[in-house]
Design an enzyme around this catalytic site. Structure first.
Site, PDB file in Angstrom:
ATOM      1  N   GLU A 373       0.846  -1.188   0.000  1.00  0.00           N
ATOM      2  CA  GLU A 373       0.000   0.000   0.000  1.00  0.00           C
ATOM      3  C   GLU A 373       0.887   1.246   0.000  1.00  0.00           C
ATOM      4  OE1 GLU A 373      -4.364  -0.553   1.707  1.00  0.00           O
ATOM      5  OE2 GLU A 373      -2.840  -0.497   3.279  1.00  0.00           O
ATOM      6  N   GLN A 374       1.097   1.797  -1.167  1.00  0.00           N
ATOM      7  CA  GLN A 374       1.890   3.007  -1.310  1.00  0.00           C
ATOM      8  C   GLN A 374       0.995   4.107  -1.888  1.00  0.00           C
ATOM      9  OE1 GLN A 374       5.931   4.728  -3.486  1.00  0.00           O
ATOM     10  NE2 GLN A 374       5.331   2.614  -3.828  1.00  0.00           N
TER      11      GLN A 374
END
Length: 532
Positions: A373-374
């Site tokens: 999750e960026q």
């Protein structure tokens, strides 16, 4: 006149189909989300992005997949009133294995709705679906052989173990019948990217060979029987730049045949435009298009008579001139993200960003370069020289674990970023973070001391001119440079790991992270991209 590349920036593995007078090209997106880009044209000259079909978790979830894995080499076709899209989701790149799963989705229109996927097989990558004249459908893909010394980043021919053929049953919605290895490739090796085309009693098979580096080719073969045996083209290759190191379009290969309604023939291919005097390609693998002719011997040739793809190609009669590149300014004041932007891996974008009506709000999640999750929203670099600007309208970090800003990004080991963060002694600061191709460690460098900046909105900018990059900022006054000149050439296919190690291209965009786990929000009110 067709001016190459026709799709600038990261747009590799182009599969093309014509439906009446409309042309569509599907290209790979790897770890970028949503999956697969589809562009449309009515003249083969000017193209417009119209769809990214794989846009929900039931179709595609790339979280945890390594850099340059994800969606490889889609194939787009049209038959029976439907668009058919075949693609591979590659889960592993390093080592001997390629965990590569092939799927099919369909839609009644190019804009959807696209179906949930049908699983096909996992024997290799680069799948394609061929609709024969009798209505039967045939699936082909490269077969991957792990019992070799070919590993990620260093491909070797024995691992590319030919092209497999199997029938697809659309009623049962599965592959059926015998599996036949119909083509071992030419002596050039590394056969992949198969596409079938039928004409005048012949089955023509085009493949990519030589790897997707500087030995890349489009290889052609034909047979009277779909299952072979296939004979090679008299020149082996339809097109290649492997023996033309000074050609402006390099690494040419992997494409597909298309005919106009008037019977003219063109062939797509991927290509790169390395920085002058180098073998560094920040723009990634782009899409080119070449005009072809059928020879008296029944083989296809480039219309100019050679093998090296041309920058300018004759367009169909009546086609307009190519549209000029123009600056683009984006305002995040609508309900949807502007079409030029993508994010990484996650089918749940609401965890990464929201549109507030006045800003793009990034929710700081995992680290810069995370495979899960960026919060990074970016667009493709399409020119060797450009300037990008963004306004960070609101961001109030209270720890060094929170940062937001502007980045030029390829993957976790190839990036530069200008980040607003917090320093215990200085308060709110600007920090330059850089990872100039440090594979596999992805070690960050900090090439300048943090710069104290005031509270409130900040404008951030980057200028890239060939291999040189510089960041700038302002807080209501004049623009100021921050940090040293950085090496933009490493934000490229070849940077760090080398020409066979990375398959996407440079992006520029907005990013935020909060490794404290508190999801500190950063509001960006606008973004601009200007070719220089």
């Amino acid at each position: 006149m067709i001016r190459n590349p026709i799709l600038k920036g990261f747009n590799p593995d182009p599969s093309i189909v014509r439906v009446e007078r409309d042309y569509f090209i599907a290209t790979s997106t790897f770890e970028w989300y949503p999956g697969v880009q589809i562009h449309h044209s009515r003249d083969l000259v000017n193209w417009r992005l119209v769809a990214r079909p794989l846009d929900r978790a039931s179709q595609l979830d790339l979280r945890g997949e390594p850099d340059s894995c994800g969606v490889w080499a889609p194939c787009l076709s049209f038959a029976d009133g439907l668009f058919w899209l075949i693609y591979t989701d590659v889960k592993r790149y390093d080592g001997n294995f390629k965990d590569a799963h092939n799927y099919l989705v369909t839609a009644p229109a190019i804009t959807g709705p696209w179906s949930d996927p049908i699983y096909m097989n996992s024997s290799g990558f680069d799948p394609s679906l061929f609709h024969d004249e009798d209505g039967r459908k045939w699936f082909v893909n490269q077969q991957w052989r792990h019992l070799t010394d070919s590993v990620g980043g260093r491909p070797r021919h024995p691992a590319f173990d030919g092209i497999l053929l199997q029938e697809y049953d659309p009623v049962a919605r599965r592959l059926t019948g015998p599996i036949t290895n119909i083509f071992p490739g030419s002596p050039h090796g590394l056969v992949e990217g198969p596409h079938l085309f039928r004409r005048a009693g012949w089955y023509y098979l085009t493949t990519a060979e030589g790897g997707t580096g500087y030995d890349h080719t489009v290889t052609m073969a034909r047979s009277r029987s779909l299952a072979g045996p296939y004979e090679l083209h008299p020149r082996t290759f339809l097109l290649t730049a492997k023996d033309a190191p000074d050609a402006p379009l390099q690494r040419a290969g992997h494409g597909q045949i298309v005919e106009t309604p008037e019977g003219e023939v063109y062939h797509t291919h991927l290509c790169t435009r390395p920085l002058p005097g180098t073998r560094m390609s920040p723009l990634g693998r782009e899409t080119g298009l070449q005009k072809c002719v059928w020879g008296e011997d029944g083989w296809l040739y480039l219309a100019h008579g050679g093998l090296v793809p041309a920058l300018e190609v004759e367009a169909p009669a009546g086609a307009p001139e190519p549209e000029a590149d123009r600056p683009v300014a984006y305002r995040f004041d609508g309900p949807a993200l502007p079409a030029d932007f993508q994010w990484l891996r996650s089918p749940y974008p609401e965890r990464l960003f929201t549109l507030t009506g006045t800003a793009l709000r990034l929710h700081g999640r995992e680290s810069l370069g995370s495979w899960f999750e960026q919060a990074l929203v970016a667009r493709r670099q399409e020119h060797h020289a450009y300037r990008a600007e963004t306004r960070l309208a609101a961001f109030a970090p209270d720890t060094y674990q929170q940062a937001a800003g502007l980045t030029t990004y390829y993957n976790r080991s190839k990036l530069h970023a200008l980040m607003v963060s917090h320093d215990a002694a200085l308060g709110r600061t600007l920090t330059v973070m850089s990872c100039p191709g440090d594979w596999p460690d992805a070690r960050l460098r900090y090439p300048a001391a943090p710069v104290p900046v005031p509270d409130g909105p900040l404008d951030l900018a980057v200028e890239v001119r060939g291999a040189a990059q510089r960041f700038f900022w302002r807080g209501g006054g004049a623009w100021q440079a921050v940090g040293p000149e950085l090496d933009a050439s490493v934000i490229s296919d070849e940077g760090g790991r080398g020409e066979h190690g990375s398959f996407t291209g440079a992006f520029v965009g907005m990013v935020a992270f909060d490794t404290s786990g508190r999801a500190c929000a950063a509001d960006f009110s606008g973004f601009s991209y200007t070719p220089l």
